[in-house]
Each structure stands twice: as C-alpha cells, then as structure tokens.
Design an enzyme around this catalytic site. Structure first.
Site, mmCIF file in Angstrom:
data_model
loop_
_atom_site.group_PDB
_atom_site.id
_atom_site.type_symbol
_atom_site.label_atom_id
_atom_site.label_comp_id
_atom_site.label_asym_id
_atom_site.label_seq_id
_atom_site.Cartn_x
_atom_site.Cartn_y
_atom_site.Cartn_z
ATOM 1 N N GLY A 164 102.750 22.291 60.624
ATOM 2 C CA GLY A 164 102.758 23.277 61.793
ATOM 3 C C GLY A 164 103.732 23.064 62.785
ATOM 4 N N GLU A 200 114.151 14.800 56.232
ATOM 5 C CA GLU A 200 114.706 15.655 55.433
ATOM 6 C C GLU A 200 116.012 16.407 55.944
ATOM 7 O OE1 GLU A 200 111.645 18.833 55.457
ATOM 8 O OE2 GLU A 200 110.790 17.776 53.895
ATOM 9 N N GLU A 275 103.757 27.581 51.363
ATOM 10 C CA GLU A 275 105.062 27.669 52.485
ATOM 11 C C GLU A 275 106.374 27.442 51.941
ATOM 12 O OE1 GLU A 275 102.419 27.385 56.707
ATOM 13 O OE2 GLU A 275 103.960 26.232 56.329
ATOM 14 N N GLU A 288 105.123 23.387 52.912
ATOM 15 C CA GLU A 288 103.618 22.887 53.008
ATOM 16 C C GLU A 288 102.823 23.771 52.191
ATOM 17 O OE1 GLU A 288 102.126 22.927 57.116
ATOM 18 O OE2 GLU A 288 103.905 21.641 57.862
ATOM 19 N N ARG A 292 93.366 27.212 53.185
ATOM 20 C CA ARG A 292 92.504 27.997 53.683
ATOM 21 C C ARG A 292 92.874 29.498 53.568
ATOM 22 N NH1 ARG A 292 96.348 26.103 57.580
ATOM 23 N NH2 ARG A 292 97.323 28.088 58.773
HETATM 24 C C1 MV4 Z 1 112.151 22.369 58.639
HETATM 25 C C2 MV4 Z 1 112.894 23.094 59.319
HETATM 26 C C3 MV4 Z 1 114.303 23.160 58.735
HETATM 27 N N1 MV4 Z 1 114.685 22.270 58.038
HETATM 28 N N2 MV4 Z 1 112.265 21.667 57.787
HETATM 29 C C4 MV4 Z 1 108.465 23.901 61.218
HETATM 30 C C5 MV4 Z 1 106.803 23.996 60.935
HETATM 31 C C6 MV4 Z 1 106.714 22.917 59.998
HETATM 32 N N3 MV4 Z 1 105.977 23.425 58.919
HETATM 33 C C7 MV4 Z 1 108.248 22.751 59.404
HETATM 34 N N4 MV4 Z 1 109.143 23.387 60.564
HETATM 35 C C8 MV4 Z 1 110.288 23.318 60.107
HETATM 36 N N5 MV4 Z 1 110.788 22.454 58.961
HETATM 37 C C9 MV4 Z 1 113.759 21.357 57.311
HETATM 38 N N6 MV4 Z 1 113.855 20.318 56.359
HETATM 39 C C10 MV4 Z 1 112.449 24.251 60.137
HETATM 40 C C11 MV4 Z 1 111.357 24.427 60.650
HETATM 41 C C12 MV4 Z 1 111.297 25.188 61.701
HETATM 42 C C13 MV4 Z 1 110.127 26.196 61.467
HETATM 43 C C14 MV4 Z 1 109.563 26.634 60.027
HETATM 44 C C15 MV4 Z 1 109.240 27.834 59.970
HETATM 45 C C16 MV4 Z 1 108.758 28.550 60.957
HETATM 46 C C17 MV4 Z 1 109.403 28.377 62.219
HETATM 47 C C18 MV4 Z 1 110.213 27.239 62.480
HETATM 48 C C19 MV4 Z 1 110.717 27.125 63.714
HETATM 49 C C20 MV4 Z 1 111.345 25.952 63.696
HETATM 50 C C21 MV4 Z 1 111.260 24.899 63.027
#
Ligand code: MV4
Length: 444
Positions: A164, A200, A275, A288, A292
């Site tokens: 999250g 990553e 997700e 992820e 739930r």
């Molecule tokens: C990322 C990403 C870009 N590249 N992973 C944000 C929540 C967490 N579940 C993982 N997230 C992200 N992971 C990689 N390799 C960008 C995000 C991210 C994001 C993801 C979903 C919704 C909103 C977001 C806002 C900022 C960053």
C-alpha cells in the site's frame, strides 16, 4: 449455512455485511467501541457487544475482546470486513483454534501474501508476470548497486513487510542509492519491525488495475473482471471504476488468466484481489494480492450484478463456485466521500453532521453509515460514504455521478464532495486519460 455471524468492524462495511446477512436469514452480532455507541451498525445488528474504549488497539484490533464477544453471543463465524483484523494471520489462526469460521482465506494464505517477497516469489514461480528486480531481499549496498545497474535506473526500493505504498523509495540515479537504501531500511524497521528491503525496476506513470477473484475450498477459481484504481492521492484511492477505460477484451483475458494462476498458486479460498501495474504498452505486472473484501468491491457488484459479500459467506460455508468468469455488462464509478477538507490538504474534519440530504434515483447507490445528527468520531478512517453510480456507458455513469454529487448535502463538516465534482468535470478524466500520477498535477 452459518446461524450467526459476528462482524468485527464498524462503519459502512459493517452495515454492508449486516444487510446481506439479513437477506440470507443469518443473525448478526455487532461489536463497537464506546465512541461508536450511537452507530448504525449497532442499531441494525440483532445483537451488539461493547468491546472497549475508542482506540482501535483496545477495541476493533483487540482479539481477546472480539473472541469473548463471539463466545458470549454464540456466533459461529466472524466477518472481518476490511482494515483492522482482515489480513491478520494470527487472528485467522485464533478463530480456527476456537472453532469459529473466519470468513476469508486460511492463515497461511494471508501470511504468504502479506510478505511481499514471498508473494512475488510465489507468483513468479507460478508464471504470473512480475516486475524485474532483486531475487528476494537485498543483502547489502554492493548488491543494491550492482543490481540497479543491471536492471537500469530508475529503480524502486520496497519493504517486504510493507504494501500500500508504505516504505517505498524511488531512486533515479546511482548517487542517490546509498542514502535511499539506508533510509528505506531504517523506515521499514521502525514501521514494521522488519527491515527487509527489495528492489524493482520503477515503472513510470503506470495504471493501477486490479482483478477481482474468487476461489472455493475445492481448488476452483474464477475472475470477476477488473477495477481501475489509478485515481489515488498519497496511496489513498479516491475513485474507482469498472470496467477500466484502458482495458481491451484481449488484455482482460490475459490479466484474468494471470489472476486465476495467482489463485491456483496458493489454492486461494475466498474472495480476493490481484493488483497489477499496467504500463503504457499494456504490459502488466503483479504487484500485490489483497486477501480481503475491498472498499471498492461495489463497482464490481454493480457491473456483474452479484453480491460479493454473499459469495464470500457462501464460499466460507463450503459452497462450490461454478468456475466460470464474470464480465462487465454495465459501467460503474465509485466516489469515496471522506470527512476531510479537500481545500486544506485533505485534513480530517470530524464532528457533527447538522444537515443531511442523501441522493437517490436511477443508477445511484449510497453505502454509508451516516445520518442527520451523527457525530463522526476522530479515531478512525475518515471515509463516511461511497456513492456508486451505474449506467450503460462510462460517460453516462459520470453524468449520473455529477447529478448525485450535486444532490448530496452534508453540513457541519468538510467533505471531499467538491473534489469529486471537479474531477468528474476534468477533460482528461472524462476521456479516460489518466494514470497513478494524475492527481499530482490536478488543480481545482
Ligand atoms: C511501483 C510503482 C512503480 N514501479 N512499483 C504503490 C503502492 C504499492 N502497492 C506499490 N506502489 C507502486 N509500486 C514499481 N516497480 C509505482 C507504485 C505507485 C503506485 C501504484 C499504484 C497506485 C498508485 C501509486 C502511486 C505511486 C506509486
């Protein structure tokens, strides 16, 4: 089928669960903190037990108090809702020891998906596309440096115990890496009691698209199509919709298959969400799995015309699923109404509702626990209502939402309604032209 379900939650989701139980002829037990004495979930349930003072740690998160409430009321199952104990493997384990059915997956499934490295490793082995990165935990700075060059900047550091958005660091070039690695570790250790960090490739301007799934106790799984949750602010979702404006039938097929693979990899039992991050070329990557029911489950309910809480209860009671997938027949959009001031950095705005007029009419669903005179306590999440609008097309769903937002009158506190009204008017939003970065440069 269960005779009596205890709902270990509050607010709109507690009401949502009580409503389905009533339709199914299942008795309900509400639990509440002293701050929630006058809440609707207390009034709507067949029985209610006070479990402690306002602080969540002493009430909605207190496992001993909840198990006692279960024992004295003879409930035979617990629905955890979302948040609080919904993804707590220890709680699911205690329920099992007490012979109480936890309405959700097994403790092992919760714990495997709760640890992000274990989750990713499991998914990669199962053939679910994952973001290129470290093979598990980063051992030290040297490994981080070597790997970042191999993957190519920008990279992102994530806490294995996080999720999250908590404990993440984006690194654009090598000279920032050392500091980022050290702070990510320290922050993760302080926040989760686990300083494990992994790396990553950073996906720029991705969409957040998630697939709703369901699996039964006999190893069968299906998907229920997608939700687009790209409109987020500081990792808090503000609106969600189904179908995604970015989706194609071909991509839905591929993502749906990947999500079913994810379920099969852990023999997933219950309803859940896989997700994904989706880049501009429509490459998608596992991010992820949420074990739930989610806040935004309603948009899926509206487009496939199923009660997901009912499905969840039936699966927990041992019903088999058909195994067929579900596809959207309508378009639904949800706006989360929070007791926050959108003109003041979304600062929480608890207090008494002095006037309330709730929208209604064709295509409008309101899931909310508020009423005229209700006092929003300052101790919990600020979400006070969800408006879900459904129509044949996306643009009609937006028009219905604009109409519903204009009817909603909530006085005495600040709400996010003005934000949503501006969002619904935005040209890029209306054209479906957005990603997770959208709100960074949204002015209203
Ligand atoms: C990322 C990403 C870009 N590249 N992973 C944000 C929540 C967490 N579940 C993982 N997230 C992200 N992971 C990689 N390799 C960008 C995000 C991210 C994001 C993801 C979903 C919704 C909103 C977001 C806002 C900022 C960053």
């Amino acid at each position: 089928m269960f005779k009596k379900i205890l709902i270990a939650n509050r607010g709109e989701i507690a009401l949502r669960i009580i409503r389905t139980c009533r339709e199914m002829g299942i008795k309900t037990v509400a639990v509440y903190s002293t701050a929630d004495r006058d809440s609707l979930h207390v009034k709507f349930a067949d029985e209610a037990v006070c479990i402690g003072p306002p602080a969540s740690s002493e009430s909605y998160l207190n496992m001993a108090k909840i198990m006692s409430a279960c024992e004295i009321t003879n409930a035979n199952a617990i629905h955890p809702g979302y948040g609080f104990l919904a993804e707590n493997e220890k709680f699911a384990e205690i329920c099992r020891e007490y012979g109480i059915k936890f309405i959700g997956p097994t403790p092992q499934q919760i714990s495997m998906m709760g640890d992000k490295i274990t989750a990713k490793d499991t998914m990669r082995k199962a053939g679910v596309p994952c973001i290129p990165g470290s093979d598990g935990l980063l051992e030290d700075m040297n490994e981080a440096k070597r790997l970042a060059i191999e993957i190519g900047y920008p990279v992102i550091l994530k806490a294995t115990a996080g999720g999250g958005g908590k404990g993440m660091r984006v690194v654009w070039e090598e000279k920032e890496l050392e500091k980022a690695f050290n702070t990510a570790r320290t922050e993760a250790g302080a926040a989760f009691g686990n300083d494990g960090v992994y790396m990553e490739k950073f996906i720029e301007e991705p969409r957040h698209i998630e697939i709703q799934v369901a699996g039964d106790q006999y190893g069968k799984a299906c998907h229920l199509s997608e939700r687009d949750c790209s409109i987020q602010r500081r990792h808090q979702k503000l609106t969600e919709e189904s179908p995604s404006p970015f989706m194609t039938p071909e991509l839905r097929e591929r993502m749906g298959e990947a999500a079913i693979k994810a379920c099969n990899a852990i023999n997933y039992e219950g309803v859940g969400t896989v997700e994904f991050l989706v880049d501009k070329y429509r490459n998608f990557y596992f991010m992820e799995m949420n074990t739930r029911i989610q806040v935004e489950h309603c948009v899926t309910e509206e487009v496939i015309n199923y009660d997901l809480i009912k499905e969840q209860i039936k699966i927990a009671a041992g019903d088999a699923i058909s195994g067929k997938n579900y596809y959207p027949a309508m378009h639904a959009i949800e706006c989360r109404i929070n007791a926050e001031d959108p003109y003041n950095d979304f600062r929480p705005s608890p207090g008494k509702i002095t006037t309330l007029h709730t929208p209604g009419g064709h295509g409008v669903r309101i899931d909310s626990h508020i009423y005229d005179g209700y006092v929003i306590p300052p101790y919990y999440d600020s979400m006070i209502a969800k408006i879900i609008c459904v129509a044949q097309t996306r643009i009609e769903a937006i028009e219905t939402m604009e109409r519903a937002l204009s009817e909603y009158v909530i006085e005495g506190i600040k709400t996010t309604i003005p934000f949503h009204r501006a969002l619904m008017k935005d040209k890029n939003f209306r054209e479906g032209n957005f990603n997770t970065g959208f709100l960074n440069n949204f002015k209203f």
